[in-house]
Design an enzyme around this catalytic site. Sequence first.
Site, PDB file in Angstrom:
ATOM      1  N   ARG A 142     -10.486 -38.259 -16.566  1.00  0.00           N
ATOM      2  CA  ARG A 142     -11.053 -38.416 -17.648  1.00  0.00           C
ATOM      3  C   ARG A 142     -10.423 -39.421 -18.724  1.00  0.00           C
ATOM      4  O   ARG A 142      -9.164 -39.968 -18.238  1.00  0.00           O
ATOM      5  CB  ARG A 142     -10.778 -36.942 -18.523  1.00  0.00           C
ATOM      6  CG  ARG A 142     -11.527 -35.632 -17.666  1.00  0.00           C
ATOM      7  CD  ARG A 142     -10.317 -34.542 -17.794  1.00  0.00           C
ATOM      8  NE  ARG A 142     -11.156 -33.665 -16.854  1.00  0.00           N
ATOM      9  CZ  ARG A 142     -11.806 -32.409 -16.917  1.00  0.00           C
ATOM     10  NH1 ARG A 142     -12.300 -32.270 -18.303  1.00  0.00           N
ATOM     11  NH2 ARG A 142     -12.448 -32.008 -16.097  1.00  0.00           N
ATOM     12  N   LYS A 186     -14.870 -24.333 -10.434  1.00  0.00           N
ATOM     13  CA  LYS A 186     -14.446 -23.965 -11.868  1.00  0.00           C
ATOM     14  C   LYS A 186     -14.488 -22.383 -12.011  1.00  0.00           C
ATOM     15  O   LYS A 186     -15.449 -21.763 -11.546  1.00  0.00           O
ATOM     16  CB  LYS A 186     -15.692 -24.437 -12.710  1.00  0.00           C
ATOM     17  CG  LYS A 186     -15.270 -24.623 -14.162  1.00  0.00           C
ATOM     18  CD  LYS A 186     -16.251 -25.485 -14.926  1.00  0.00           C
ATOM     19  CE  LYS A 186     -16.090 -25.500 -16.351  1.00  0.00           C
ATOM     20  NZ  LYS A 186     -16.936 -26.242 -17.286  1.00  0.00           N
ATOM     21  N   ASP A 232     -18.418 -31.921 -18.213  1.00  0.00           N
ATOM     22  CA  ASP A 232     -17.961 -30.654 -19.108  1.00  0.00           C
ATOM     23  C   ASP A 232     -19.142 -29.965 -19.743  1.00  0.00           C
ATOM     24  O   ASP A 232     -19.244 -30.257 -20.998  1.00  0.00           O
ATOM     25  CB  ASP A 232     -16.693 -30.711 -19.829  1.00  0.00           C
ATOM     26  CG  ASP A 232     -15.559 -30.300 -19.015  1.00  0.00           C
ATOM     27  OD1 ASP A 232     -15.705 -29.992 -18.029  1.00  0.00           O
ATOM     28  OD2 ASP A 232     -14.452 -30.302 -19.644  1.00  0.00           O
ATOM     29  N   GLY A 290      -7.149 -25.814 -16.675  1.00  0.00           N
ATOM     30  CA  GLY A 290      -6.815 -24.666 -16.951  1.00  0.00           C
ATOM     31  C   GLY A 290      -7.556 -23.619 -16.062  1.00  0.00           C
ATOM     32  O   GLY A 290      -7.138 -22.352 -15.870  1.00  0.00           O
ATOM     33  N   ASP A 313     -11.202 -35.378 -23.582  1.00  0.00           N
ATOM     34  CA  ASP A 313     -10.628 -34.798 -22.230  1.00  0.00           C
ATOM     35  C   ASP A 313     -12.115 -34.449 -21.514  1.00  0.00           C
ATOM     36  O   ASP A 313     -11.926 -34.054 -20.289  1.00  0.00           O
ATOM     37  CB  ASP A 313      -9.926 -33.796 -22.340  1.00  0.00           C
ATOM     38  CG  ASP A 313     -10.262 -32.736 -23.620  1.00  0.00           C
ATOM     39  OD1 ASP A 313     -10.147 -33.235 -24.703  1.00  0.00           O
ATOM     40  OD2 ASP A 313     -10.433 -31.576 -23.113  1.00  0.00           O
ATOM     41  N   ASN A 314     -13.095 -34.628 -22.280  1.00  0.00           N
ATOM     42  CA  ASN A 314     -14.381 -34.214 -21.688  1.00  0.00           C
ATOM     43  C   ASN A 314     -15.128 -35.510 -21.379  1.00  0.00           C
ATOM     44  O   ASN A 314     -16.522 -35.462 -21.469  1.00  0.00           O
ATOM     45  CB  ASN A 314     -15.317 -33.495 -22.547  1.00  0.00           C
ATOM     46  CG  ASN A 314     -14.629 -31.953 -22.683  1.00  0.00           C
ATOM     47  OD1 ASN A 314     -13.836 -31.382 -21.754  1.00  0.00           O
ATOM     48  ND2 ASN A 314     -14.873 -31.357 -23.725  1.00  0.00           N
ATOM     49  N   GLY A 328      -5.159 -30.219 -19.240  1.00  0.00           N
ATOM     50  CA  GLY A 328      -5.135 -29.941 -17.773  1.00  0.00           C
ATOM     51  C   GLY A 328      -6.254 -28.893 -17.482  1.00  0.00           C
ATOM     52  O   GLY A 328      -6.745 -28.413 -18.076  1.00  0.00           O
ATOM     53  N   GLY A 345      -8.071 -18.524 -16.872  1.00  0.00           N
ATOM     54  CA  GLY A 345      -8.342 -19.112 -15.684  1.00  0.00           C
ATOM     55  C   GLY A 345      -9.812 -18.828 -15.202  1.00  0.00           C
ATOM     56  O   GLY A 345     -10.042 -19.129 -13.904  1.00  0.00           O
TER      57      GLY A 345
HETATM   58  P1  AMP Z   1     -13.470 -26.946 -22.168  1.00  0.00           P
HETATM   59  O1  AMP Z   1     -13.713 -26.504 -23.498  1.00  0.00           O
HETATM   60  O2  AMP Z   1     -14.148 -26.340 -21.126  1.00  0.00           O
HETATM   61  O3  AMP Z   1     -13.683 -28.591 -21.882  1.00  0.00           O
HETATM   62  O4  AMP Z   1     -11.738 -26.670 -21.938  1.00  0.00           O
HETATM   63  C1  AMP Z   1     -10.727 -27.216 -22.923  1.00  0.00           C
HETATM   64  C2  AMP Z   1      -9.307 -26.786 -22.363  1.00  0.00           C
HETATM   65  O5  AMP Z   1      -9.247 -25.708 -22.172  1.00  0.00           O
HETATM   66  C3  AMP Z   1      -9.125 -27.347 -20.762  1.00  0.00           C
HETATM   67  O6  AMP Z   1      -7.859 -27.738 -20.562  1.00  0.00           O
HETATM   68  C4  AMP Z   1      -9.538 -26.071 -20.035  1.00  0.00           C
HETATM   69  O7  AMP Z   1      -9.147 -26.105 -18.556  1.00  0.00           O
HETATM   70  C5  AMP Z   1      -9.113 -25.041 -20.940  1.00  0.00           C
HETATM   71  N1  AMP Z   1      -9.687 -23.926 -20.713  1.00  0.00           N
HETATM   72  C6  AMP Z   1     -10.731 -23.450 -21.075  1.00  0.00           C
HETATM   73  N2  AMP Z   1     -11.185 -22.169 -20.956  1.00  0.00           N
HETATM   74  C7  AMP Z   1      -9.995 -21.713 -20.235  1.00  0.00           C
HETATM   75  C8  AMP Z   1      -9.763 -20.454 -19.398  1.00  0.00           C
HETATM   76  N3  AMP Z   1     -10.624 -19.449 -19.623  1.00  0.00           N
HETATM   77  N4  AMP Z   1      -8.494 -20.264 -19.070  1.00  0.00           N
HETATM   78  C9  AMP Z   1      -7.750 -21.392 -18.758  1.00  0.00           C
HETATM   79  N5  AMP Z   1      -8.207 -22.559 -19.605  1.00  0.00           N
HETATM   80  C10 AMP Z   1      -9.151 -22.679 -19.944  1.00  0.00           C
HETATM   81 MG    MG Z   2     -13.088 -29.711 -20.726  1.00  0.00          MG
END
Ligand code: AMP
Ligand code: MG
Length: 498
Positions: free
Chosen positions: A188, A118, A267, A97, A257-258, A95, A131
């Site tokens: 996604r 973001k 992403d 995040g 998910d990407n 989800g 977050g």
């Molecule tokens: P990503 O690697 O950016 O595609 O993120 C993979 C997952 O980790 C997704 O669900 C993002 O929302 C979550 N995520 C990545 N970085 C953070 C963060 N700093 N805080 C909360 N969720 C994160």
């Molecule tokens: Mg992602």
Amino acid sequence: MNTKSTLTLEQLQLQNHYLELPEISYSRHQPQPLKNQHLIHFNPAAAECIGLDPAQAERDDFLAIMSGVKPLPGTDPIAFCYAGHQFGHFVPRLGDGRAILLSQVKNTDGSLFDLQLKGAGLTLYSRDGDGRAVLRSTIREYLCSAAMQALGIPTTQALFISGSDEEVYRETIETGAMLMRIAPSHIRFGSFEYYFYSQRYDELKMLADYVLTTHFAHLRENLNPYQALFANIVRTTASMIAQWQAMGFSHGVMNSDNMSIHGITLDYGPYGFMEQYNPGFVCNHSDYQGRYAFDKQPEVGLFNLSCLAQAMLPLFDENTETAVEIAKQALQQYQPQFTTFYAANLRAKLGLLDATEADQPLVQDLLNIMQKNQVDFTLCFRALSMEDTTQRNAAVRDLFIDREAADGWLTRYQQRLQQEDSIDVERSIYMKQENPKYILRNHMAEVAIRKAQDEQDYSEIDRLMRCLAKPYEEQPEFEAYAAQPPDWAQHLSVSCSS
Ligand code: AMP
Ligand code: MG
């Protein structure tokens, strides 16, 4: 798309159709502002997607409005739930995040665009994260999505980035930043997987119906609209990855998910444009196995599509065997489609108009000698695009250590061009629209990041945005960006940390 970018923020048609989806699909969150946030850069090209007048970015309240501090009527911010296969392992709940969808914008032609912030703070899906997004990764995504858009590769876009004084902890202390991402949707492959693996088949159908109605209405007329939707995703994904391969782009984290259902690049994390040609290039230094190496991308695309097919099985047919057969047939289209797209892209890079059996070996032999000689992928194809044969041959040969190998290949290439009576002046113009002069090299982003982080100097971001907006044009003022990377950049490493 709106034809002119003349709208004020108040004139944007804001709505949120995602609220029609089942409640378990999202959770409501207000974006949390960062300490002393300020606008760093605004991207007029992205503003065109929603018809927004770029002058709006100069308003004192622009950032307050767009970061949700002073929300416009019609915004009803949410974070989305999705699942996904990460490095081959299924994760049932991921989800948004750290991304919050402020709203959708409806354009005059009826098309919708998400406004997604973001780095906007904690959500129900933040797990152990904070977050937040850091300035470094935000600049990287901002620059790359603009570069990809200008190269003609389907991508999400970024409307602006903002910085702050808020400390964010990664390997070191960094500062928090936000980026507004724009895309037809952020749905996604993993969005479908979320419902399928939690056995919420009614909700799965609601998502598919939503996607069909909102974005692919023309597919609804098909006998089996879900099958048509999947076939469409297969084709657009194959086309997108073929463009990545032709441009030397490596995504870095091709988890399901990407992967966007629109076949757009989504992403930007530890991505990289390949410099010296190396098919095994791994841009993500945390990817120890090389799962997402450059030359693996086409097959990873198929793996991700298989994950999506699995999740869509209940939609294809009530009878499981029939559903599996439909999925198989659609997946079988991927490889030939990819091959066709990729071959066409490579032919275009070489300026060949007719397709012949000898083209594939000709290209492959070029790639082989480029690899052996550690030749810069972008510079080599750009040199090949020169109009004058003598100058072209000299420029290409200069890139190789093994000049004989280069000469041998150039002779074959020249024969191939003569075979189709290729006209130098025409071919050169055409090839220069296929082979960019400017790509976003890692060190270019790095310089912009260091200036921004260390000196709050954002001028390099602006320079790069201007240069990368015209990657196929000669831009004498930016000549230095078209050079091989400097020595200090040899050991730059990019990890998942963002
Ligand atoms: P990503 O690697 O950016 O595609 O993120 C993979 C997952 O980790 C997704 O669900 C993002 O929302 C979550 N995520 C990545 N970085 C953070 C963060 N700093 N805080 C909360 N969720 C994160
Ligand atoms: Mg992602």
